[in-house]
Design a protein around this motif. Structure first.
Motif, PDB file in Angstrom:
ATOM      1  N   ASP A   5       0.414  -1.119   0.262  1.00 50.82           N
ATOM      2  CA  ASP A   5      -0.198  -0.309  -0.067  1.00 50.82           C
ATOM      3  C   ASP A   5       1.112   1.010  -0.304  1.00 50.82           C
ATOM      4  N   LEU A   6       2.150   1.249   0.250  1.00 51.18           N
ATOM      5  CA  LEU A   6       3.059   2.372   0.501  1.00 51.18           C
ATOM      6  C   LEU A   6       3.056   3.042  -0.996  1.00 51.18           C
ATOM      7  N   ASP A   7       2.454   4.217  -1.533  1.00 53.46           N
ATOM      8  CA  ASP A   7       1.834   4.998  -2.718  1.00 53.46           C
ATOM      9  C   ASP A   7       3.403   5.461  -2.729  1.00 53.46           C
ATOM     10  N   LEU A   8       4.662   4.775  -2.881  1.00 55.53           N
ATOM     11  CA  LEU A   8       5.966   5.717  -2.827  1.00 55.53           C
ATOM     12  C   LEU A   8       6.744   5.120  -3.984  1.00 55.53           C
ATOM     13  N   LYS A   9       7.125   5.639  -4.877  1.00 55.62           N
ATOM     14  CA  LYS A   9       8.638   5.630  -6.050  1.00 55.62           C
ATOM     15  C   LYS A   9       9.761   6.573  -5.630  1.00 55.62           C
ATOM     16  N   VAL A  10      10.632   5.669  -6.414  1.00 56.04           N
ATOM     17  CA  VAL A  10      11.811   7.345  -5.835  1.00 56.04           C
ATOM     18  C   VAL A  10      13.218   6.470  -7.078  1.00 56.04           C
ATOM     19  N   LYS A  11      13.421   7.489  -7.082  1.00 51.27           N
ATOM     20  CA  LYS A  11      14.754   7.157  -7.636  1.00 51.27           C
ATOM     21  C   LYS A  11      15.490   8.027  -7.245  1.00 51.27           C
ATOM     22  N   TRP A  12      17.257   8.125  -7.136  1.00 48.05           N
ATOM     23  CA  TRP A  12      17.878   8.591  -7.227  1.00 48.05           C
ATOM     24  C   TRP A  12      18.890   9.276  -7.947  1.00 48.05           C
ATOM     25  N   LYS A  13      18.984  10.527  -7.334  1.00 43.48           N
ATOM     26  CA  LYS A  13      19.025  11.732  -8.431  1.00 43.48           C
ATOM     27  C   LYS A  13      20.546  12.753  -7.100  1.00 43.48           C
ATOM     28  N   GLY A  14      21.088  12.063  -6.797  1.00 45.93           N
ATOM     29  CA  GLY A  14      22.195  12.179  -5.613  1.00 45.93           C
ATOM     30  C   GLY A  14      21.296  12.485  -4.389  1.00 45.93           C
ATOM     31  N   ALA A  15      20.093  13.111  -3.979  1.00 53.61           N
ATOM     32  CA  ALA A  15      19.143  13.167  -3.316  1.00 53.61           C
ATOM     33  C   ALA A  15      17.991  12.437  -3.841  1.00 53.61           C
ATOM     34  N   PRO A  16      16.795  11.144  -3.268  1.00 56.48           N
ATOM     35  CA  PRO A  16      16.222  10.885  -4.098  1.00 56.48           C
ATOM     36  C   PRO A  16      15.413  11.689  -4.200  1.00 56.48           C
ATOM     37  N   GLU A  17      14.516  11.648  -5.113  1.00 57.47           N
ATOM     38  CA  GLU A  17      13.112  11.923  -5.851  1.00 57.47           C
ATOM     39  C   GLU A  17      11.986  11.183  -5.397  1.00 57.47           C
ATOM     40  N   PHE A  18      11.489  11.361  -4.352  1.00 60.25           N
ATOM     41  CA  PHE A  18       9.809  10.858  -4.451  1.00 60.25           C
ATOM     42  C   PHE A  18       9.032  11.066  -5.220  1.00 60.25           C
ATOM     43  N   SER A  19       8.225   9.926  -5.872  1.00 60.58           N
ATOM     44  CA  SER A  19       6.946  10.377  -6.224  1.00 60.58           C
ATOM     45  C   SER A  19       5.477   9.245  -6.425  1.00 60.58           C
ATOM     46  N   SER A  20       4.361   9.836  -6.186  1.00 61.60           N
ATOM     47  CA  SER A  20       3.165   8.974  -5.344  1.00 61.60           C
ATOM     48  C   SER A  20       3.628   7.726  -7.082  1.00 61.60           C
ATOM     49  N   LYS A  21       2.265   6.739  -6.992  1.00 58.49           N
ATOM     50  CA  LYS A  21       2.919   5.332  -7.937  1.00 58.49           C
ATOM     51  C   LYS A  21       2.139   5.767  -8.918  1.00 58.49           C
ATOM     52  N   ASP A  22       1.262   6.490  -9.332  1.00 63.65           N
ATOM     53  CA  ASP A  22       0.109   7.395 -10.306  1.00 63.65           C
ATOM     54  C   ASP A  22       1.428   8.338 -10.854  1.00 63.65           C
ATOM     55  N   GLY A  23       2.083   9.119 -10.302  1.00 64.97           N
ATOM     56  CA  GLY A  23       2.921   9.977 -11.122  1.00 64.97           C
ATOM     57  C   GLY A  23       2.364  11.617 -10.869  1.00 64.97           C
ATOM     58  N   ALA A  24       1.388  11.949  -9.861  1.00 64.89           N
ATOM     59  CA  ALA A  24       0.348  13.042 -10.215  1.00 64.89           C
ATOM     60  C   ALA A  24       1.348  13.575  -8.805  1.00 64.89           C
ATOM     61  N   PHE A  25       2.569  13.110  -7.811  1.00 62.89           N
ATOM     62  CA  PHE A  25       3.131  13.919  -6.909  1.00 62.89           C
ATOM     63  C   PHE A  25       4.678  13.583  -7.095  1.00 62.89           C
ATOM     64  N   LYS A  26       5.234  14.552  -7.471  1.00 63.57           N
ATOM     65  CA  LYS A  26       6.832  14.565  -7.031  1.00 63.57           C
ATOM     66  C   LYS A  26       7.370  15.163  -5.849  1.00 63.57           C
ATOM     67  N   PHE A  27       8.389  14.560  -5.553  1.00 67.99           N
ATOM     68  CA  PHE A  27       9.020  15.887  -4.378  1.00 67.99           C
ATOM     69  C   PHE A  27      10.777  15.250  -4.565  1.00 67.99           C
ATOM     70  N   LYS A  28      11.486  16.433  -4.455  1.00 68.92           N
ATOM     71  CA  LYS A  28      13.031  16.174  -4.355  1.00 68.92           C
ATOM     72  C   LYS A  28      13.677  17.017  -3.320  1.00 68.92           C
ATOM     73  N   VAL A  29      14.402  17.349  -2.084  1.00 67.82           N
ATOM     74  CA  VAL A  29      14.772  18.409  -2.056  1.00 67.82           C
ATOM     75  C   VAL A  29      16.126  18.973  -3.187  1.00 67.82           C
ATOM     76  N   ARG A  30      17.247  19.475  -2.990  1.00 60.99           N
ATOM     77  CA  ARG A  30      18.448  19.898  -4.294  1.00 60.99           C
ATOM     78  C   ARG A  30      19.323  20.648  -3.515  1.00 60.99           C
ATOM     79  N   GLY A  31      20.040  20.835  -3.885  1.00 61.54           N
ATOM     80  CA  GLY A  31      21.280  21.825  -3.373  1.00 61.54           C
ATOM     81  C   GLY A  31      22.786  21.801  -3.721  1.00 61.54           C
ATOM     82  N   ARG A  32      23.275  22.945  -3.158  1.00 60.32           N
ATOM     83  CA  ARG A  32      25.017  22.417  -3.446  1.00 60.32           C
ATOM     84  C   ARG A  32      26.143  22.954  -3.003  1.00 60.32           C
ATOM     85  N   ILE A  33      26.785  22.536  -2.786  1.00 59.02           N
ATOM     86  CA  ILE A  33      28.251  22.965  -1.858  1.00 59.02           C
ATOM     87  C   ILE A  33      29.270  23.469  -3.171  1.00 59.02           C
ATOM     88  N   MET A  34      30.188  24.549  -3.385  1.00 55.09           N
ATOM     89  CA  MET A  34      30.954  24.928  -3.408  1.00 55.09           C
ATOM     90  C   MET A  34      31.810  25.803  -3.269  1.00 55.09           C
TER      91      MET A  34
END
Lengths: 381, 381, 381
Positions: A5-34
């Motif tokens: 029942d876990l409505d979750l997909k994940v792609k690792w793009k540095g930090a994880p990009e989470f999305s709902s199974k139907d693709g309606a929602f996505k969320f990712k934290v992002r950032g950079r240090i230089m």
């Protein structure tokens, strides 16, 4: 199990990009240090500016991006470096053939400017992007992107940090094409335009054109028109070629500024221009990654962890900016050579070394020779 | 189910720490809130400073930490309290026996300084850590950590907030050993050194040594050398003992500063020092948790939720800082007693009560007696 | 599969809300973007203030909220718009019938103020909330919430951004009841009180009461008492009715300020008041969503993606603030009409259009007529 029942997909793009199974929602934290170290000789005898021997958080960004209900993308990011500034802050409707963007984002100008600071070849972008004030502004844009060509246009007020009762209006547009685009070969061509008027410039000052010495971020500016422009027009041509591990990139930009009558300037429609040409080569077989009108993340063949040595890239650039017209104190031209070595430990981490030299031609700093070395450690997520 | 394809593991550490199944990537959001109330009598008759009766966001931090490609760790955090400042901002290569860190992090000095503000026993650290400017600086470090001993050294420029053309250079190193380290017993010994030179101090000012009254954050400073140092050398000795719920901790630090000839000071190599000794005891059976040369999170036996009363800790500290040499107006010594009670509701939440008293000896504030009460509510994730 | 060990649940609330399976831990990243364009005529002939033609990041917030160990909730959020400010920064104990909150949060006053800026009907809240300084302050609160009634009280120092040795003390309380509360019908009644004293006002200045023209954020203030109050008392009555897609909402507030003898004011206990009445209607069948004494997120029946047209809401407000007493230069009354259209693309995205007009009655700006149009694009997660 009830994980089904876990409505979750994940792609690792540095930090994880989470999305709902139907693709309606996505969320990712992002950032950079230089983080940078710069050591430069500013030719004190001519310029009067002392040597630079300093560290810096060049960029320290944290933000988020996501999608709500299939079609509305958003992105919000803040750069904590220096005095701090909001970078991208927009929502984008993606349910039509043409994307509609509202908020703060980059005006569509210049391949060098559009390419993320995480993916540019040298520590700093070419002089034209700073001297001509290419930046993010608050506005509304349309963009259409296909693999082989893109078109974008927008109407803008000022950057979020610039507050004024009357902000003036900026219009900008860019088109690009990639007539050749195969696995290891790219030819990119593009052109862009930008027109700005300064609104109630008593609040914000007239436009100013200037650039730091040797294309470093911690050096001083020895070509500088001062605040002169109540409006300006900019156009640019851009091109890049990728031939496997080898790449060429170049741009030309020209700007004409309108100077109010009460400014003491030898011409009231000065024209400034600049161009750069850079070449780079991956010793380890990787290639620059082109994506819809800009360059994207390099994929490292053998990351340092897996017994490999990471990716090694060498690069050179000639970069010139001519701010001579007008006959002001610091009106002059700056010609800069850059040599760079980039060591990508993996897709998200790189160390950079730049050795740069500028010569100033014209103005009170005429003949100055600024030389320096820069080091950067970079990670993003 | 197709969840079997979900490339995700999670550990709950306040907030969730996500990782890919192969451990190549990790990501966690982190932060802390500390809100304080302070009420202090600043001995107006002598110091001329009014009472304190104020609230404060002492720390409000948000950040991230993660791993990209097995070996590259990063951490970025910002403190929104006060004027705001970047705290940790670094990447760290962990693929070698010795960790290599690039960016901003704490110089390796002092057990009290290395221990996170989330885990120190009193609301504020001992006077030596502030008076002698122990802080995060931008640089490069090496560290080697084993369960029973650690060694770390680094070379640094300034803190990110301090900008100057020439920053000067800081070198710092620390070694620690835990000759006794069992489940409920620890003996920790350590020593550290730091050498700073001030570079182009016309930008940033000379080094200044000073401390707030009664070790509170909202009181004023009544011992203060003013800006005097163009370089300084610091060394310190540290020790701690854990005997089950009982713990002792103490440090001594000595700093010698070089004062330029044009500063009106009675000695041009003044030496300052300070020390503290603290004792604490958990009434509820918990212990201070030692981890590789610093103290870590307390694990609460019976969190408030589970029918328990949380962990209750009582503590006392004697803390002294001697900034007398030089004969300046506020050159003096401050001796402080602190009594503390900490109520840990669970591993991530605690309420703190401190009752502190300082006496000033020397300088224009000689004889001043500053007394106060502080309250803190703290949560971290 | 080994996913059965994944200690994770997720709810999509814009961004994902993660929790552990036992519910002991929760964590969610949260934020909002509101970007505005405002065009207003400020009646230069009377007020001397120029027209407004400007964009703005009205709110750009990023933060987190979560639960540690079942009972301790925390929330931390920062607004990067303007000069930046900490908004909510608190921990809350929820293990008792009465919630205990420590940190910075809104004083419990006014339905309009309690309702999140994401869910208010117009671009800006009614004049009373700004003119009477309703805001977040650092303190301790108790709250009791049931479906049909709520009670809350707290004792506070200042907002985190206001630093002073002696902050003064604020006490505030609010009670609400919903005698009718069915699926499509709500009657809400409430009352609140706030008492402030200004502490050591030499640090922070006396209290000032003022409001921007036409309830826009980028216009100037033409009713403004200047800094006059060393303490004040505020009480308010509030009511709202929801009848399906139709809603009415209104409030009245009255404030009495104590003005020091050395301020040149015609009365030293002036009384100010204001009220508003607003009506709104969803053309597409949705309703305003009431939740425990405030309004919450609107649920869109047919989001734009799913072949629908989103939710369309029309609204009007009459809003008045009377700051006439005292006979100061800008002591006067402002009466404002607002008309609004809100297009909710989905539950998390809306576009807003406001057409507003103010008339000033009294003071040096007497007779001024300020008219303008505002546009907002909003997304939250």
């Amino acid at each position: 199990g009830d994980d089904e029942d876990l409505d979750l997909k994940v792609k690792w793009k540095g930090a994880p990009e989470f999305s709902s199974k139907d693709g309606a929602f996505k969320f990712k934290v992002r950032g950079r240090i230089m983080v940078d170290y710069t050591n430069a000789d500013q030719d004190f005898a001519i310029t009067g500016e002392p040597d630079v021997d300093a560290t810096e958080l060049r960029r320290g960004r944290l933000g988020v991006e996501g999608v709500v209900y299939h079609d509305v993308k958003y992105k919000f990011e803040y750069d904590f470096a220096g005095d701090g500034e909001v970078t991208d802050a927009y929502l984008q409707y993606k349910g039509l053939p043409v994307d509609i963007t509202l908020g703060q984002f980059k005006t569509p100008n210049s391949l060098e400017e559009q390419t993320s600071s995480r993916f540019i070849t040298f520590m700093e972008r070419a002089a034209i992007t700073d001297a001509f004030d290419l930046e993010r502004q608050l506005g509304a844009g349309l963009s259409y992107k296909k693999e082989q060509w893109t078109a974008a246009a927008g109407i803008f007020g000022r950057n979020i940090a610039d507050e004024a009762n009357e902000e003036g209006t900026t219009f900008a547009a860019r088109v690009t094409a990639a007539p050749i685009l195969t696995d290891r070969r790219v030819v990119h061509l593009g052109a862009s335009y930008r027109s700005r008027d300064n609104g109630d410039y008593e609040d914000l000052g007239l436009y100013r054109y200037r650039q730091r010495a040797a294309d470093f971020h911690l050096t001083d500016r020895f070509v500088n028109t001062g605040q002169i422009g109540e409006s300006d027009d900019l156009w640019g041509l851009e091109s890049a070629v990728v031939l496997g591990s080898f790449s060429l990139q170049g741009e030309y930009m020209q700007l004409t500024s309108e100077v109010p009558a009460d400014i003491d300037f030898s011409t009231h429609s000065p024209t400034y221009d600049g161009w750069y040409l850079s070449a780079s080569y991956f010793l380890t077989g990787e290639m620059r990654n082109y994506d819809e009108g800009e360059f994207d993340r390099v994929h490292v063949n053998h990351p340092v962890n897996e017994g490999g040595w990471g990716a090694w890239q060498i690069a050179g650039r000639y970069d010139t900016i001519d701010l001579s017209e007008g006959g002001c104190e610091e009106c002059g031209e700056q010609n800069t050579w850059l040599i760079g070595v980039n060591w990508h430990l993996n897709d998200y981490t790189r160390l950079m070394l730049n050795v740069n030299q500028s010569e100033i031609d014209g103005g009170i700093n005429d003949g100055a020779d600024i030389t320096g070395v820069g080091l950067r450690a970079q990670v993003d997520w």
